[in-house]
Design a protein around this motif. Structure first.
Motif, PDB file in Angstrom:
ATOM      1  N   LEU A   1      40.740  37.148  52.157  1.00  0.00           N
ATOM      2  CA  LEU A   1      40.195  37.098  50.804  1.00  0.00           C
ATOM      3  C   LEU A   1      38.724  36.699  50.598  1.00  0.00           C
ATOM      4  CD1 LEU A   1      43.333  36.380  48.602  1.00  0.00           C
ATOM      5  CD2 LEU A   1      42.340  38.440  49.081  1.00  0.00           C
ATOM      6  N   PRO A   2      37.761  37.365  50.031  1.00  0.00           N
ATOM      7  CA  PRO A   2      36.745  36.753  49.892  1.00  0.00           C
ATOM      8  C   PRO A   2      36.877  35.482  48.968  1.00  0.00           C
ATOM      9  CG  PRO A   2      36.684  38.674  48.735  1.00  0.00           C
ATOM     10  CD  PRO A   2      38.136  38.575  49.407  1.00  0.00           C
ATOM     11  N   LYS A   3      35.549  34.701  49.113  1.00  0.00           N
ATOM     12  CA  LYS A   3      35.568  33.374  48.213  1.00  0.00           C
ATOM     13  C   LYS A   3      35.898  33.506  46.899  1.00  0.00           C
ATOM     14  CE  LYS A   3      34.305  29.168  49.854  1.00  0.00           C
ATOM     15  NZ  LYS A   3      32.959  27.915  50.111  1.00  0.00           N
ATOM     16  N   HIS A   4      35.464  34.433  46.138  1.00  0.00           N
ATOM     17  CA  HIS A   4      35.378  34.637  44.618  1.00  0.00           C
ATOM     18  C   HIS A   4      36.614  35.185  44.071  1.00  0.00           C
ATOM     19  CE1 HIS A   4      33.835  38.245  46.378  1.00  0.00           C
ATOM     20  NE2 HIS A   4      34.167  38.999  45.065  1.00  0.00           N
ATOM     21  N   ILE A   5      37.483  35.661  45.328  1.00  0.00           N
ATOM     22  CA  ILE A   5      38.725  36.146  44.983  1.00  0.00           C
ATOM     23  C   ILE A   5      39.945  35.128  45.114  1.00  0.00           C
ATOM     24  CG2 ILE A   5      40.451  37.956  44.894  1.00  0.00           C
ATOM     25  CD1 ILE A   5      38.058  39.885  45.194  1.00  0.00           C
ATOM     26  N   LYS A   6      40.632  34.514  43.962  1.00  0.00           N
ATOM     27  CA  LYS A   6      41.944  33.538  44.569  1.00  0.00           C
ATOM     28  C   LYS A   6      43.231  34.148  44.366  1.00  0.00           C
ATOM     29  CE  LYS A   6      38.778  30.049  44.279  1.00  0.00           C
ATOM     30  NZ  LYS A   6      38.332  29.654  45.742  1.00  0.00           N
ATOM     31  N   LEU A   7      44.197  33.703  45.120  1.00  0.00           N
ATOM     32  CA  LEU A   7      45.393  34.312  44.994  1.00  0.00           C
ATOM     33  C   LEU A   7      46.411  33.109  44.543  1.00  0.00           C
ATOM     34  CD1 LEU A   7      47.552  36.347  45.689  1.00  0.00           C
ATOM     35  CD2 LEU A   7      47.776  35.334  48.044  1.00  0.00           C
ATOM     36  N   ALA A   8      47.105  33.224  43.560  1.00  0.00           N
ATOM     37  CA  ALA A   8      48.121  32.340  43.094  1.00  0.00           C
ATOM     38  C   ALA A   8      49.718  33.064  43.472  1.00  0.00           C
ATOM     39  CB  ALA A   8      48.158  32.110  41.841  1.00  0.00           C
ATOM     40  N   TYR A   9      50.626  32.354  44.018  1.00  0.00           N
ATOM     41  CA  TYR A   9      51.849  32.529  44.171  1.00  0.00           C
ATOM     42  C   TYR A   9      52.719  31.959  42.964  1.00  0.00           C
ATOM     43  CZ  TYR A   9      51.181  33.578  49.171  1.00  0.00           C
ATOM     44  OH  TYR A   9      50.964  34.230  50.329  1.00  0.00           O
ATOM     45  N   LEU A  10      53.184  32.796  42.132  1.00  0.00           N
ATOM     46  CA  LEU A  10      54.065  32.407  40.996  1.00  0.00           C
ATOM     47  C   LEU A  10      55.600  32.596  41.041  1.00  0.00           C
ATOM     48  CD1 LEU A  10      51.779  33.937  38.413  1.00  0.00           C
ATOM     49  CD2 LEU A  10      51.576  31.505  39.444  1.00  0.00           C
ATOM     50  N   PRO A  11      56.509  31.721  41.641  1.00  0.00           N
ATOM     51  CA  PRO A  11      57.673  32.254  42.025  1.00  0.00           C
ATOM     52  C   PRO A  11      58.862  31.766  40.852  1.00  0.00           C
ATOM     53  CG  PRO A  11      57.132  30.194  43.051  1.00  0.00           C
ATOM     54  CD  PRO A  11      55.956  30.300  42.246  1.00  0.00           C
ATOM     55  N   SER A  12      59.818  32.455  40.765  1.00  0.00           N
ATOM     56  CA  SER A  12      60.875  32.157  39.885  1.00  0.00           C
ATOM     57  C   SER A  12      62.028  32.893  40.689  1.00  0.00           C
ATOM     58  CB  SER A  12      60.772  32.556  38.536  1.00  0.00           C
ATOM     59  OG  SER A  12      60.544  34.237  38.531  1.00  0.00           O
ATOM     60  N   LEU A  13      63.361  32.587  40.145  1.00  0.00           N
ATOM     61  CA  LEU A  13      64.598  33.113  40.960  1.00  0.00           C
ATOM     62  C   LEU A  13      64.452  34.606  41.098  1.00  0.00           C
ATOM     63  CD1 LEU A  13      67.560  31.383  39.372  1.00  0.00           C
ATOM     64  CD2 LEU A  13      66.785  31.334  41.541  1.00  0.00           C
ATOM     65  N   GLY A  14      64.377  34.908  42.525  1.00  0.00           N
ATOM     66  CA  GLY A  14      64.588  36.285  43.133  1.00  0.00           C
ATOM     67  C   GLY A  14      63.236  36.918  43.105  1.00  0.00           C
ATOM     68  N   ILE A  15      62.131  36.510  42.226  1.00  0.00           N
ATOM     69  CA  ILE A  15      61.009  37.053  41.937  1.00  0.00           C
ATOM     70  C   ILE A  15      59.923  36.187  42.477  1.00  0.00           C
ATOM     71  CG2 ILE A  15      59.314  37.952  40.024  1.00  0.00           C
ATOM     72  CD1 ILE A  15      61.946  39.528  39.704  1.00  0.00           C
ATOM     73  N   VAL A  16      58.794  36.673  42.963  1.00  0.00           N
ATOM     74  CA  VAL A  16      57.449  35.884  43.038  1.00  0.00           C
ATOM     75  C   VAL A  16      56.256  36.850  42.725  1.00  0.00           C
ATOM     76  CG1 VAL A  16      55.844  35.091  44.773  1.00  0.00           C
ATOM     77  CG2 VAL A  16      58.353  35.020  45.439  1.00  0.00           C
TER      78      VAL A  16
ATOM     79  N   ASN B 263      73.143  31.655  41.366  1.00  0.00           N
ATOM     80  CA  ASN B 263      73.975  32.859  42.045  1.00  0.00           C
ATOM     81  C   ASN B 263      74.051  33.995  40.911  1.00  0.00           C
ATOM     82  OD1 ASN B 263      74.196  31.743  44.338  1.00  0.00           O
ATOM     83  ND2 ASN B 263      76.164  30.986  43.884  1.00  0.00           N
ATOM     84  N   ILE B 264      74.394  33.834  39.641  1.00  0.00           N
ATOM     85  CA  ILE B 264      74.576  34.768  38.559  1.00  0.00           C
ATOM     86  C   ILE B 264      73.103  35.230  38.429  1.00  0.00           C
ATOM     87  CG2 ILE B 264      74.900  34.824  36.208  1.00  0.00           C
ATOM     88  CD1 ILE B 264      77.339  32.793  36.415  1.00  0.00           C
ATOM     89  N   LYS B 265      72.026  34.766  38.364  1.00  0.00           N
ATOM     90  CA  LYS B 265      70.778  35.323  38.050  1.00  0.00           C
ATOM     91  C   LYS B 265      70.155  36.030  39.180  1.00  0.00           C
ATOM     92  CE  LYS B 265      69.588  31.858  34.620  1.00  0.00           C
ATOM     93  NZ  LYS B 265      68.623  30.630  34.275  1.00  0.00           N
ATOM     94  N   LEU B 266      70.332  35.669  40.514  1.00  0.00           N
ATOM     95  CA  LEU B 266      69.990  36.130  41.638  1.00  0.00           C
ATOM     96  C   LEU B 266      70.734  37.432  41.613  1.00  0.00           C
ATOM     97  CD1 LEU B 266      69.489  33.302  43.992  1.00  0.00           C
ATOM     98  CD2 LEU B 266      67.872  35.024  43.472  1.00  0.00           C
ATOM     99  N   ALA B 267      72.087  37.457  41.631  1.00  0.00           N
ATOM    100  CA  ALA B 267      72.770  38.700  41.732  1.00  0.00           C
ATOM    101  C   ALA B 267      72.538  39.816  40.827  1.00  0.00           C
ATOM    102  CB  ALA B 267      74.597  38.533  41.563  1.00  0.00           C
ATOM    103  N   SER B 268      72.239  39.313  39.657  1.00  0.00           N
ATOM    104  CA  SER B 268      71.604  40.240  38.524  1.00  0.00           C
ATOM    105  C   SER B 268      70.268  41.000  38.951  1.00  0.00           C
ATOM    106  CB  SER B 268      71.475  39.655  37.298  1.00  0.00           C
ATOM    107  OG  SER B 268      72.992  39.081  36.985  1.00  0.00           O
ATOM    108  N   ILE B 269      69.451  40.131  39.501  1.00  0.00           N
ATOM    109  CA  ILE B 269      68.145  40.603  39.644  1.00  0.00           C
ATOM    110  C   ILE B 269      68.148  41.506  41.047  1.00  0.00           C
ATOM    111  CG2 ILE B 269      65.754  39.849  40.708  1.00  0.00           C
ATOM    112  CD1 ILE B 269      66.098  37.460  38.865  1.00  0.00           C
ATOM    113  N   TYR B 270      69.186  41.150  41.982  1.00  0.00           N
ATOM    114  CA  TYR B 270      69.111  41.755  43.117  1.00  0.00           C
ATOM    115  C   TYR B 270      69.817  43.320  42.791  1.00  0.00           C
ATOM    116  CZ  TYR B 270      67.102  38.767  46.694  1.00  0.00           C
ATOM    117  OH  TYR B 270      66.524  38.008  47.440  1.00  0.00           O
TER     118      TYR B 270
END
Lengths: 418, 418
Positions: B206-221, B398-405
C-alpha cells in the motif's frame, strides 16, 4: 484508609478514530468502582509508540492502577506489548503455557497456525501472565514504581473474562479497599423521571455515606445503592432497611436485587421453581423475545420453542389464527394476539404461551395504530388475556421494549402463583 | 498541507465511573475524520475543576482543535463553563438570544422556569455562541493561543445537532482540510489473522498515503482504506484499483463495500432482487438468526417466519423431523438439520429454508460433539444440504457466530444465482 485511584486507557486507532464504540472502559471503571477503586481519568490513544508512552508517563504520575486494553493482536499495527517493554525497560519472552494454549486453540478449530500467531505468546519479561482461557492474547500484570499496570485484550468478552477471573481478585488482594456494600434494585416498566419523582423524599433522606445511582437502559432502570464505611454489619443493616422502605414505594416494578439480574433470568427461575413450560409466538419482535429467553443457559428446562409468525400466512397456517379475525381486526389486535398465545401453548404443549404482535416501524403505522403500537398476549390453563402498549418511533427500541414488557407481563403472572 | 489534530474530552462523573456508555466521542471523532481532522487523543474526566483544567492544559499543547462535551447542565455539579472561564481568563456573561430561547423552551413545555435555569444562558465573555435549537445548553466556540476550543452539551442528540449544523462547517471554513476518501470492505467467516496473512503482500505494498484498518467483530472483519491527498480523482482511482486487487485475494469472503453494510441487510437485498422468500428453523440459536433478519426494516417482503424448535418434541410435532433420526443421529446432526431446513421451507411455503442445530453450551457437549458444534442446513427447490462448524466455548458467541455463518451460507447460494 487511602483511596486508590485508577486510570483506564484504550489503545487502538479504531476507537480513537471512532470506527467502533468503546464499551470496555465503561465496564472496567464500573467493576473498579464496585471494589472501591475510583477511576480518575479515561484516555484513548492510537496505535503509535509516542502516544502510548506519553499517556503511560502521565497516568503513572496520577494513578495507582493503570488498566490498558487493546493493541494485543498479532498484526503489525498492534504494538502495545513492545511499547510496554520500552516503558518498563524490559524485553519480550515467549510464555510457554500460552504458546501451547494458542496452538491448541488453532488445532481445535482446524485452522492453520501461522508464524505471526506465535507472537500471541510473547509477553514482557517482568510481567505476570493472566491466563486467557477464551482467547489467544494473554492478559499481563506488571509492577512499575510500585504502581500496578494491567494490559488486557480489547475484545470485550476476553477482557471481561480476564477482569472477572483474574484481575479483580488480584487487585483486591493487593490493595487495601474500604468496606463497600452495593445493592442493586432492578426496576422495569417505569420511566427514569417518574421513578425519581416517586422516590424523591426517600432519596433526599439518604445518609451521606450512602450514594444512589440511576442506571437506565431500554425499559429497565437499575438503582444502585453504594455504602462505604468501617462497620460492615451496621452498613448492611442500614442499606437493607432503606431497600425495605423503597420496596414499599415501587414494589410492582421491582424484579430483582442481585447485582446483574436480568428479567429473562428471573423469569427462568420462577418457571423452574413452578415446574412450568413456556412457548412464545412472535410477530413484530421477530425472535428477539425468544433470543432473550434462550440467552439464559439451562433454559431448555422450561422453554420448548416459538413460532415466529412474521407473515399472516404463517399466523393462519402454523398458528391457526382465525383468518376472518385477521382480516377484520388486523394482525395487531387483542383478538389475534390472544389466539396466538393460546394456540402456541396448545400446539407446543406447554403450560404458558406468550405472544407479541405490533408495529415496530418505521413503516406500517396508521392513525388508529401508530408505529409503536404493540399487543402482548398471555395464556395459561386458566386464563388468556392481552394488553396493549404504545412505545415510540424507533424500530430497534420498539422490538426491545415489546420483548421486555412481555417478560414483565409473564413475571407478574408467575409472581401471583408464588 | 498541515495535518490538523484534535482532542475530544468528555466531562462528567457518570461516564468516568462507568454508569453510562459514552457514544459521543465515537461520533465526534468519526465526523472529524470524515473531514480530514485526526483525533489524537480522547479523555474523560470527572466534574471537578482540577481535573478539567489539567486535561485542558495538556490538550492545548498537543492539539489544534479541542472538543469538550458535558458538564453544561444547570445543576451545581456542572462546572464546565466556570472552569473554561478560569482557563481562558475571562468571565461569564448572559447571552440574551439564548436566554429568550431557554424561556420559550420552558413555556412551550408548560414547565416552570427556575432561577437556576437562567444559568443556561451564561457563556464565557470571549466565546462565540453556537445556537442550540434542540436544547437549552448552547454550544460555545472559543479561540485560545490560536487553538480552537469547542464546548458542546453531553446529551447525544443535542451534541449531534450542533456538530452537524454548527461545528463541522465552521471547522471546514477555519481549517485547510485535505481530500479524504474512505472505502470499507466487509468480510465474513475469515479470522483476522488468517485474513492478514492472506493479504500480507497486498497490504505491504500500500502506498504511504493510504492506510488500512482492521475492524473485527464476531464472525466479521471490516477492512477500511483511508486515502488522503490533493488530487481527488487520482486518489479515488487508486483506491478502487487496490480494492479490485484485494477482491481477487479474498473474494468469497466479501459481502459488501458500503460504509455500514450488515450481512443481514445484504442478504435481504439479494432476496428482494431475486424475488425469493425465506423461512428459518432454529434450535440452539433460539431466535437470534431471526432477530438479525427482522432487524432490517422491510424484511416482511421476504421473511415469512420461523419455527424455533428448542425441544425435540417441537422438532417432531411442528417441524415433522423424523423421530428415529433424532434418536439415532441426535438433534445436532446432518440428517436432522437437513430435515429442519426442508420442512420449514415447505411448511411455511417459502423458496428457501435455513436451519441451525448445535450445542451452544455451556452444558450439553460430548467428546464426539463438543460445545460449539453447530450444523447449518440449507434447502431450496433444487437442493438441500448441510454444513458443520465448530466454534468455541462461549454460549453467547456460539449463538451469534452460528447465525452469522448461516447468513453467509445463504448469501453464497444467493450469489450463485445472480
Amino acid at each position: 484508609m487511602k483511596q486508590t485511584f485508577a486510570e483506564v486507557i484504550t489503545i487502538g486507532d479504531e476507537i480513537l478514530f471512532g470506527q467502533i464504540t468503546d464499551t470496555n472502559t465503561q465496564y472496567i471503571s464500573e467493576q473498579l468502582s464496585l471494589i472501591g477503586i475510583k477511576t480518575i481519568r479515561k484516555s484513548s490513544v492510537g496505535d503509535n509508540e509516542k502516544d502510548i508512552l506519553g499517556v503511560l508517563s502521565e497516568a503513572i504520575n496520577r494513578a495507582d492502577v493503570i488498566i490498558l486494553t487493546g493493541g494485543l493482536g498479532p498484526t503489525k499495527d498492534d504494538i502495545t506489548k513492545l511499547t510496554l517493554c520500552k516503558f518498563l525497560g524490559t524485553d519480550l519472552i515467549i510464555h510457554e503455557p500460552t504458546l501451547v494454549h494458542v496452538r491448541s486453540f488453532f488445532e481445535k478449530r482446524g485452522k492453520p497456525m501461522l508464524e505471526i500467531n506465535n507472537q500471541q505468546a510473547a509477553v514482557p519479561r517482568i510481567c505476570e501472565v493472566l491466563f486467557n482461557d477464551v482467547g489467544t492474547a494473554p492478559g499481563m500484570w506488571m509492577i512499575y514504581n510500585e504502581k500496578i499496570i494491567i494490559s488486557l485484550p480489547g475484545v470485550p468478552y476476553e477482557m471481561k473474562f480476564l477482569m472477572q477471573n483474574r484481575v479483580l481478585s488480584k487487585l483486591k488482594s493487593h490493595i487495601e479497599t474500604p468496606f463497600i456494600y452495593h445493592k442493586m434494585i432492578h426496576t422495569v416498566a417505569i420511566g427514569e423521571s417518574f421513578l425519581a419523582e416517586t422516590i424523591k423524599d426517600w432519596e433526599n433522606n439518604l445518609p451521606k455515606h450512602i450514594k444512589l445511582a440511576y442506571l437506565p437502559s431500554l425499559g429497565i432502570v437499575k438503582l444502585r445503592l453504594t455504602a462505604i464505611g468501617e462497620d460492615s454489619k451496621k452498613i448492611i443493616t442500614e442499606v437493607e432497611q432503606l431497600v425495605e422502605k423503597l420496596e414499599k414505594l415501587i414494589h410492582p416494578h421491582i424484579f430483582g436485587f442481585d447485582l446483574d439480574n436480568k428479567i429473562e433470568e428471573v423469569v427462568g427461575k420462577f418457571l423452574v421453581s413452578q415446574n412450568k413450560t413456556l412457548a412464545t409466538a412472535e410477530s413484530c419482535t421477530g425472535g428477539y423475545l425468544a433470543s432473550l429467553i434462550t440467552s439464559i443457559s439451562g433454559c431448555s428446562a422450561y422453554f420448548k420453542g416459538s413460532v415466529l409468525a412474521y407473515s399472516n400466512e404463517v399466523k393462519i397456517n402454523v398458528l391457526d389464527v382465525n383468518k376472518l379475525d385477521l382480516e377484520t381486526e388486523g394482525a395487531v389486535s387483542e383478538k389475534v394476539v390472544k389466539q396466538m398465545a393460546l394456540n402456541v401453548r396448545q400446539k407446543l404443549n406447554t403450560n404458558i404461551g406468550i405472544s407479541i404482535s405490533g408495529i415496530a416501524g418505521p413503516s406500517g403505522g396508521t392513525v388508529e395504530k401508530p408505529v409503536g403500537t404493540v399487543w402482548v398476549g398471555y395464556s395459561d390453563e386458566k386464563n388468556t388475556f392481552a394488553q396493549k402498549f404504545i412505545f415510540g418511533n424507533l424500530r430497534e427500541n420498539n422490538i426491545k421494549l415489546a420483548s421486555i414488557y412481555a417478560l414483565n407481563m409473564l413475571l407478574k403472572e408467575l409472581k401471583k402463583v408464588s
